[in-house]
Write a protein that holds these residues in place. Sequence first.
Motif, mmCIF file in Angstrom:
data_model
loop_
_atom_site.group_PDB
_atom_site.id
_atom_site.type_symbol
_atom_site.label_atom_id
_atom_site.label_comp_id
_atom_site.label_asym_id
_atom_site.label_seq_id
_atom_site.Cartn_x
_atom_site.Cartn_y
_atom_site.Cartn_z
ATOM 1 N N GLU A 15 5.911 12.805 3.244
ATOM 2 C CA GLU A 15 5.907 11.724 2.267
ATOM 3 C C GLU A 15 4.525 11.078 2.172
ATOM 4 O OE1 GLU A 15 10.479 9.996 2.533
ATOM 5 O OE2 GLU A 15 9.068 9.550 4.171
ATOM 6 N N LEU A 16 3.905 10.854 3.312
ATOM 7 C CA LEU A 16 2.582 10.246 3.328
ATOM 8 C C LEU A 16 1.567 11.142 2.627
ATOM 9 C CD1 LEU A 16 0.698 7.984 4.142
ATOM 10 C CD2 LEU A 16 0.450 9.094 6.374
ATOM 11 N N SER A 17 1.609 12.434 2.896
ATOM 12 C CA SER A 17 0.679 13.371 2.245
ATOM 13 C C SER A 17 0.864 13.381 0.729
ATOM 14 C CB SER A 17 0.878 14.785 2.795
ATOM 15 O OG SER A 17 0.460 14.845 4.129
ATOM 16 N N ALA A 18 2.119 13.380 0.268
ATOM 17 C CA ALA A 18 2.391 13.385 -1.173
ATOM 18 C C ALA A 18 1.866 12.105 -1.821
ATOM 19 C CB ALA A 18 3.893 13.534 -1.417
ATOM 20 N N ARG A 19 2.106 10.969 -1.186
ATOM 21 C CA ARG A 19 1.617 9.697 -1.734
ATOM 22 C C ARG A 19 0.085 9.645 -1.703
ATOM 23 N NH1 ARG A 19 5.515 4.826 0.426
ATOM 24 N NH2 ARG A 19 7.477 5.634 -0.442
ATOM 25 N N ALA A 20 -0.513 10.149 -0.667
ATOM 26 C CA ALA A 20 -1.971 10.144 -0.570
ATOM 27 C C ALA A 20 -2.581 10.963 -1.701
ATOM 28 C CB ALA A 20 -2.423 10.687 0.790
ATOM 29 N N ARG A 21 -1.985 12.110 -2.012
ATOM 30 C CA ARG A 21 -2.489 12.935 -3.109
ATOM 31 C C ARG A 21 -2.425 12.176 -4.427
ATOM 32 N NH1 ARG A 21 0.053 16.913 -0.095
ATOM 33 N NH2 ARG A 21 1.958 16.828 -1.314
ATOM 34 N N GLU A 22 -1.398 11.336 -4.602
ATOM 35 C CA GLU A 22 -1.257 10.553 -5.826
ATOM 36 C C GLU A 22 -2.242 9.397 -5.911
ATOM 37 O OE1 GLU A 22 2.644 8.934 -6.709
ATOM 38 O OE2 GLU A 22 3.605 10.779 -6.041
ATOM 39 N N HIS A 23 -2.528 8.760 -4.789
ATOM 40 C CA HIS A 23 -3.260 7.495 -4.800
ATOM 41 C C HIS A 23 -4.723 7.554 -4.346
ATOM 42 C CE1 HIS A 23 0.940 6.125 -4.826
ATOM 43 N NE2 HIS A 23 0.452 5.142 -5.537
ATOM 44 N N ALA A 60 0.835 -1.199 0.000
ATOM 45 C CA ALA A 60 0.000 0.000 0.000
ATOM 46 C C ALA A 60 0.872 1.252 0.000
ATOM 47 C CB ALA A 60 -0.910 0.006 1.226
ATOM 48 N N PHE A 61 0.337 2.329 -0.528
ATOM 49 C CA PHE A 61 1.098 3.567 -0.644
ATOM 50 C C PHE A 61 1.536 4.129 0.701
ATOM 51 C CE2 PHE A 61 -3.174 5.312 -0.125
ATOM 52 C CZ PHE A 61 -2.964 6.396 0.707
#
Length: 144
Positions: free
Chosen positions: A134-142, A104-105
């Motif tokens: 990092e978590l915020s950036a990945r969440a925006r992507e996924h 998971a992301f």
Amino acid sequence: MSGNAAPEGHRSVTPYLVATDVDQLIDFLTAAFGATEKERVPGQDGRTGHARVAIGDSFVMMGKAQEGFPALPCYVYVYVPDTDATYTRALGAGAASVQEPADAFYGDRTAAVKDPAGNTWMFATRQEKLTDEELSARAREHMP
């Protein structure tokens, strides 16, 4: 009143599952997650009316469905040492697959199953520690 309001060893939040067959649920939790039985109280019919098991460092309580307290499916997230091995054990214990193991992301390897009582168990193994950024950036992507 002073001290901890919870019994010794309990966390502040403890899932309480309501099932039509508590014994079957205990058998599943033992086979799938290595749960350790801590308490089993029979009802008037001789079948288990209430029980408590330990999964890792947490407790899960459960009771038999009855008038006013119907069986209810729930969704529980559990951290385990090996997601893939737990998934295989859960299927062998009678669960139906909801999600095969996948990365998971947010840094966990996850899988999900539905137990014979209708509860969904998502379990995960932390693979990567992310910063908030990092978590915020990945969440925006996924995330939608």
